[in-house]
Enzyme design. Sequence first.
Site, PDB file in Angstrom:
ATOM      1  N   GLU A  78       1.804   6.395  -6.987  1.00  0.00           N
ATOM      2  CA  GLU A  78       0.683   7.159  -7.528  1.00  0.00           C
ATOM      3  C   GLU A  78       0.910   8.657  -7.337  1.00  0.00           C
ATOM      4  O   GLU A  78       0.821   9.449  -8.290  1.00  0.00           O
ATOM      5  CB  GLU A  78      -0.636   6.754  -6.835  1.00  0.00           C
ATOM      6  CG  GLU A  78      -1.111   5.353  -7.197  1.00  0.00           C
ATOM      7  CD  GLU A  78      -2.350   4.930  -6.417  1.00  0.00           C
ATOM      8  OE1 GLU A  78      -3.273   5.757  -6.258  1.00  0.00           O
ATOM      9  OE2 GLU A  78      -2.408   3.777  -5.965  1.00  0.00           O
ATOM     10  N   TYR A 118       0.830  -1.202   0.000  1.00  0.00           N
ATOM     11  CA  TYR A 118       0.000   0.000   0.000  1.00  0.00           C
ATOM     12  C   TYR A 118       0.872   1.262   0.000  1.00  0.00           C
ATOM     13  O   TYR A 118       0.695   2.122  -0.859  1.00  0.00           O
ATOM     14  CB  TYR A 118      -0.983  -0.019   1.174  1.00  0.00           C
ATOM     15  CG  TYR A 118      -2.038   1.049   1.040  1.00  0.00           C
ATOM     16  CD1 TYR A 118      -3.083   0.912   0.132  1.00  0.00           C
ATOM     17  CD2 TYR A 118      -1.971   2.220   1.782  1.00  0.00           C
ATOM     18  CE1 TYR A 118      -4.034   1.895  -0.021  1.00  0.00           C
ATOM     19  CE2 TYR A 118      -2.919   3.213   1.631  1.00  0.00           C
ATOM     20  CZ  TYR A 118      -3.953   3.045   0.733  1.00  0.00           C
ATOM     21  OH  TYR A 118      -4.881   4.031   0.576  1.00  0.00           O
TER      22      TYR A 118
END
Lengths: 314, 245
Positions: B177, B170
């Site tokens: 991102e 994560y």
Amino acid sequence: MNMKVLVVSRSGREIIKGGVELKETAIVSDLNRAIHHRMRKYYPSRQRLTLPLQPGSQGKPVVLDPRKKVREYFRGNEEKLTVVLKDLGAQVSYKTLFFWEYLGPLIIYPIFYYYPAIYEYIGYTGERIIHPAQTYAMYYWCFHYFKRIMETFFIHRFSHATSPLSNVFRNCAYYWSFGAYIAYFVNHPLYTPVSDLQMKVGFGFGLLCQVANFYCHILLRNLRGPSGEGGYQIPQGFLFNLVTCANYTTEIYQWLGFNIATQTVAGYVFLVVAASIMTNWALAKHRRLKKGAKGSKNILDSFQISDLVYHLSM
Amino acid sequence: MAFTYIPTSQNPRVSGETVDLATMASFLSTVRRVYLTIYNWMVFVGWFQVLYLALRTLYETDYTHVYHAVEKPLQLAQTAAVLEILHGLVGLVRSPVTATLPQIGSRLYVTWGILWSFPETRTHVLVSSLVISWSITEIIRYSFFGLKEALGFAPSWLLWLRYSTFFIFYPTGITSEVGLIYIALPYIKASDKYCIRMPNKWNYAFDYFYAAIVALGIYFPGGLHMYLYMIGQRKKALSKSGKKD
């Protein structure tokens, strides 16, 4: 003869050493006060009292009604009652909440109208022509929020319910940012107004709805006594004969009028969001009133038209 | 009253049909399971392809070619996740829309709104860390659900992986991102792509550059929130399975 109430946390830990002693005739709000007396931090509106869940049982715990006698919650021959205290966090009155919500848009909107320097700062230079629609929109907007603040202090009669302090921040973020978002576009130097007729129809219709909304609030006021007693009754008369929450209906159409006159995407986005929030409130209130009206056939009959409206709109 | 829904099983007029309704219900639950099994394994294949192609490209050439190699399966597998939101909405699966929508929405934004829209970003090394983080997470997740729907259970080691690998992937995924959005900023600013300018009849304006900045602003609190949410889910899932054993 006194009775004893033990106060525990949700994990079962005793919060008040030795519990509290109450008179046999005490009601739940006396218990609230007794807890507050022992723990100054937990004023009554901050407390949520429930009966402990039986181990293994499913579902929601029973919430204690402040107006009921504490004795009614004793099971069988219990010697002492155990209640679960949940801290709801800091609370504020609805007056405080509404005031801060509405003050933001009332101040923010005119800033965009009176200080075009904001637009120069982000790169829009050149002469700014103020269209009549922009001026009317500013007065309409300010009148609306001024009306809401005045109603908060002089018309609405609130129950004793309070709101968590965190809601003040959440709701202010909602009202203030939407206010700025709409004001930005309506007062923009490159704003394109609608036709004169459309503007007049929009503002005229909107004003009519605001007056109707004001009248709805007067009718709602009369359902309650001066100190908020009277609970939740079914409103009647005027538009309340058509829908359960005519106050929300007129509020939604009032914004529609503003949008017809000003025609911005930002305003319509706000309209959709506000309408869906108010529809949820209306459905919840409708359900609550219907539940309270159980057993009285006449009252249920008067709901049929609004029932129809709700079912059709779902 | 005409609009009130009366459960058929309680309606005296059709009570004779309740047996048929029970068969109908079990038939529908079979259809649901078959559909979800096929869906999960198909998307699994897509992500497996992404991981395989990414690793092979890294081994054979270098990271600048990774995007080109994985583009099609990446777009397909990631876009198929939209169905997951729909599954939640119609009640086919229990995961709440409030959890799936931001997760999938942000992924779609990076896949289409950044990588596909601004090719300048595609040769960056963060694309490799991005697709590896995403694909490993999704391979575990879709095989977990695929087995659960097909067999009714999943091996406990897979359950453990499903609720543990996010600790690493994560943060790496979300960092990639955020990094790629940041890298795209100057290209977004230079182009007028997806921008709407005033004046127009509906008095609307949209600036993709500011939207990207807002997205970056949401990533920090949003990412932290999701991370804590998943730690909570992990606690729930792993303690539940521990009790059963």
